[in-house]
Design a protein around this motif. Structure first.
Motif, mmCIF file in Angstrom:
data_model
loop_
_atom_site.group_PDB
_atom_site.id
_atom_site.type_symbol
_atom_site.label_atom_id
_atom_site.label_comp_id
_atom_site.label_asym_id
_atom_site.label_seq_id
_atom_site.Cartn_x
_atom_site.Cartn_y
_atom_site.Cartn_z
ATOM 1 N N ALA A 62 53.686 65.135 14.076
ATOM 2 C CA ALA A 62 54.168 66.080 15.088
ATOM 3 C C ALA A 62 55.465 66.739 14.609
ATOM 4 O O ALA A 62 55.643 67.955 14.758
ATOM 5 C CB ALA A 62 54.376 65.365 16.426
ATOM 6 N N TRP A 63 56.379 65.956 14.031
ATOM 7 C CA TRP A 63 57.620 66.517 13.511
ATOM 8 C C TRP A 63 57.346 67.456 12.341
ATOM 9 O O TRP A 63 57.987 68.496 12.226
ATOM 10 C CB TRP A 63 58.567 65.411 13.079
ATOM 11 N N LEU A 64 56.391 67.102 11.481
ATOM 12 C CA LEU A 64 56.045 67.989 10.362
ATOM 13 C C LEU A 64 55.521 69.330 10.860
ATOM 14 O O LEU A 64 55.862 70.382 10.316
ATOM 15 C CB LEU A 64 54.999 67.339 9.460
ATOM 16 N N ARG A 65 54.701 69.294 11.902
ATOM 17 C CA ARG A 65 54.175 70.545 12.468
ATOM 18 C C ARG A 65 55.294 71.385 13.093
ATOM 19 O O ARG A 65 55.235 72.607 13.091
ATOM 20 C CB ARG A 65 53.100 70.238 13.505
ATOM 21 N N GLN A 66 56.308 70.734 13.637
ATOM 22 C CA GLN A 66 57.427 71.413 14.280
ATOM 23 C C GLN A 66 58.427 71.974 13.267
ATOM 24 O O GLN A 66 59.089 72.973 13.538
ATOM 25 C CB GLN A 66 58.146 70.424 15.207
ATOM 26 N N ALA A 67 58.507 71.352 12.101
ATOM 27 C CA ALA A 67 59.552 71.678 11.126
ATOM 28 C C ALA A 67 59.392 73.065 10.523
ATOM 29 O O ALA A 67 58.284 73.521 10.245
ATOM 30 C CB ALA A 67 59.559 70.636 10.013
ATOM 31 N N ASP A 68 60.526 73.715 10.320
ATOM 32 C CA ASP A 68 60.565 74.983 9.600
ATOM 33 C C ASP A 68 60.628 74.749 8.097
ATOM 34 O O ASP A 68 60.149 75.572 7.315
ATOM 35 C CB ASP A 68 61.791 75.795 10.036
ATOM 36 N N VAL A 69 61.252 73.646 7.689
ATOM 37 C CA VAL A 69 61.364 73.271 6.277
ATOM 38 C C VAL A 69 61.319 71.750 6.160
ATOM 39 O O VAL A 69 61.603 71.036 7.128
ATOM 40 C CB VAL A 69 62.669 73.781 5.626
ATOM 41 N N VAL A 70 60.997 71.291 4.952
ATOM 42 C CA VAL A 70 61.045 69.862 4.631
ATOM 43 C C VAL A 70 61.976 69.685 3.443
ATOM 44 O O VAL A 70 61.885 70.416 2.452
ATOM 45 C CB VAL A 70 59.645 69.312 4.281
ATOM 46 N N VAL A 71 62.890 68.729 3.557
ATOM 47 C CA VAL A 71 63.739 68.327 2.444
ATOM 48 C C VAL A 71 63.454 66.849 2.217
ATOM 49 O O VAL A 71 63.549 66.041 3.142
ATOM 50 C CB VAL A 71 65.236 68.550 2.746
ATOM 51 N N ALA A 72 63.074 66.513 0.979
ATOM 52 C CA ALA A 72 62.717 65.132 0.658
ATOM 53 C C ALA A 72 63.547 64.641 -0.516
ATOM 54 O O ALA A 72 63.678 65.335 -1.525
ATOM 55 C CB ALA A 72 61.233 65.047 0.321
ATOM 56 N N GLU A 73 64.110 63.446 -0.378
ATOM 57 C CA GLU A 73 64.774 62.798 -1.497
ATOM 58 C C GLU A 73 63.699 61.921 -2.139
ATOM 59 O O GLU A 73 63.182 60.996 -1.503
ATOM 60 C CB GLU A 73 65.968 61.978 -1.023
ATOM 61 N N VAL A 74 63.324 62.225 -3.386
ATOM 62 C CA VAL A 74 62.138 61.614 -3.996
ATOM 63 C C VAL A 74 62.444 60.705 -5.180
ATOM 64 O O VAL A 74 61.533 60.336 -5.920
ATOM 65 C CB VAL A 74 61.125 62.706 -4.412
ATOM 66 N N THR A 75 63.694 60.296 -5.343
ATOM 67 C CA THR A 75 64.033 59.441 -6.474
ATOM 68 C C THR A 75 63.358 58.077 -6.356
ATOM 69 O O THR A 75 62.821 57.562 -7.334
ATOM 70 C CB THR A 75 65.561 59.288 -6.598
ATOM 71 N N THR A 76 63.362 57.481 -5.165
ATOM 72 C CA THR A 76 62.666 56.215 -4.937
ATOM 73 C C THR A 76 61.225 56.527 -4.571
ATOM 74 O O THR A 76 60.981 57.157 -3.546
ATOM 75 C CB THR A 76 63.332 55.419 -3.800
ATOM 76 N N PRO A 77 60.278 56.127 -5.419
ATOM 77 C CA PRO A 77 58.870 56.435 -5.123
ATOM 78 C C PRO A 77 58.444 55.848 -3.783
ATOM 79 O O PRO A 77 58.785 54.714 -3.447
ATOM 80 C CB PRO A 77 58.103 55.775 -6.271
ATOM 81 N N SER A 78 57.705 56.645 -3.010
ATOM 82 C CA SER A 78 57.258 56.224 -1.693
ATOM 83 C C SER A 78 55.933 56.890 -1.366
ATOM 84 O O SER A 78 55.826 58.116 -1.428
ATOM 85 C CB SER A 78 58.308 56.616 -0.647
ATOM 86 N N LEU A 79 54.944 56.093 -1.021
ATOM 87 C CA LEU A 79 53.652 56.654 -0.612
ATOM 88 C C LEU A 79 53.810 57.540 0.615
ATOM 89 O O LEU A 79 53.204 58.606 0.706
ATOM 90 C CB LEU A 79 52.656 55.537 -0.315
ATOM 91 N N GLY A 80 54.622 57.111 1.570
ATOM 92 C CA GLY A 80 54.821 57.887 2.793
ATOM 93 C C GLY A 80 55.465 59.235 2.523
ATOM 94 O O GLY A 80 55.039 60.254 3.063
ATOM 95 N N VAL A 81 56.486 59.261 1.676
ATOM 96 C CA VAL A 81 57.152 60.521 1.350
ATOM 97 C C VAL A 81 56.170 61.452 0.647
ATOM 98 O O VAL A 81 56.088 62.640 0.967
ATOM 99 C CB VAL A 81 58.420 60.277 0.492
ATOM 100 N N GLY A 82 55.401 60.925 -0.288
ATOM 101 C CA GLY A 82 54.402 61.748 -0.971
ATOM 102 C C GLY A 82 53.379 62.316 -0.004
ATOM 103 O O GLY A 82 52.995 63.489 -0.090
#
Length: 140
Positions: A62-82
């Protein structure tokens, strides 16, 4: 502007202080929908709130659908972030991934090789303030 910030929760919390600092920068540009990612005890809070994995999944979408942009810190691998990045790309939401090349892992080609994702390498949070401001101005 609504900003979805993504960072590892179950994949490792060693960068939680960095997440909090990035969220603070982002809050200067808009409403961060996922400020809880920068809180040390986020998993305990989820449990205390009685959230199931399904609840967390549905809320994040729901938050992803609402968001205008996404900023992700991807240094620590994460299935959820991906997963969140992939869904944001599917939704045509602009995505900026922040990556420290001095981390323990190489950045996935699925992120670095995706033309729909902006990847910015950095070493210190202060170094990405202007990068984030530019990204948000361009895409927000």
């Amino acid at each position: 502007m609504d900003v979805f910030f993504s960072g590892s929760i179950r994949g490792g919390r060693s960068d939680v202080d960095r997440y909090a600092a990035l969220i603070e920068i982002l809050e200067g540009h808009g409403d961060v929908l996922t400020e809880h990612v920068g809180v040390e005890a986020v998993e305990a809070k989820e449990q205390a709130d009685g959230l199931t994995d399904g609840d967390i999944h549905d809320q994040d979408l729901a938050w992803l659908r609402q968001a205008d942009v996404v900023v992700a810190e991807v240094t620590t691998p994460s299935l959820g972030v991906g997963y969140e990045i992939g869904r944001a790309v599917e939704l045509d939401t602009p995505v900026c991934c922040l990556y420290r090349p001095d981390g323990d892992h190489e950045l996935s080609a699925m992120i670095r090789g995706n033309d729909a994702v902006t990847v910015e390498e950095y070493r210190e949070v202060a170094a990405v303030e202007s990068v984030l401001a530019s990204f948000l101005e361009t895409h927000g």
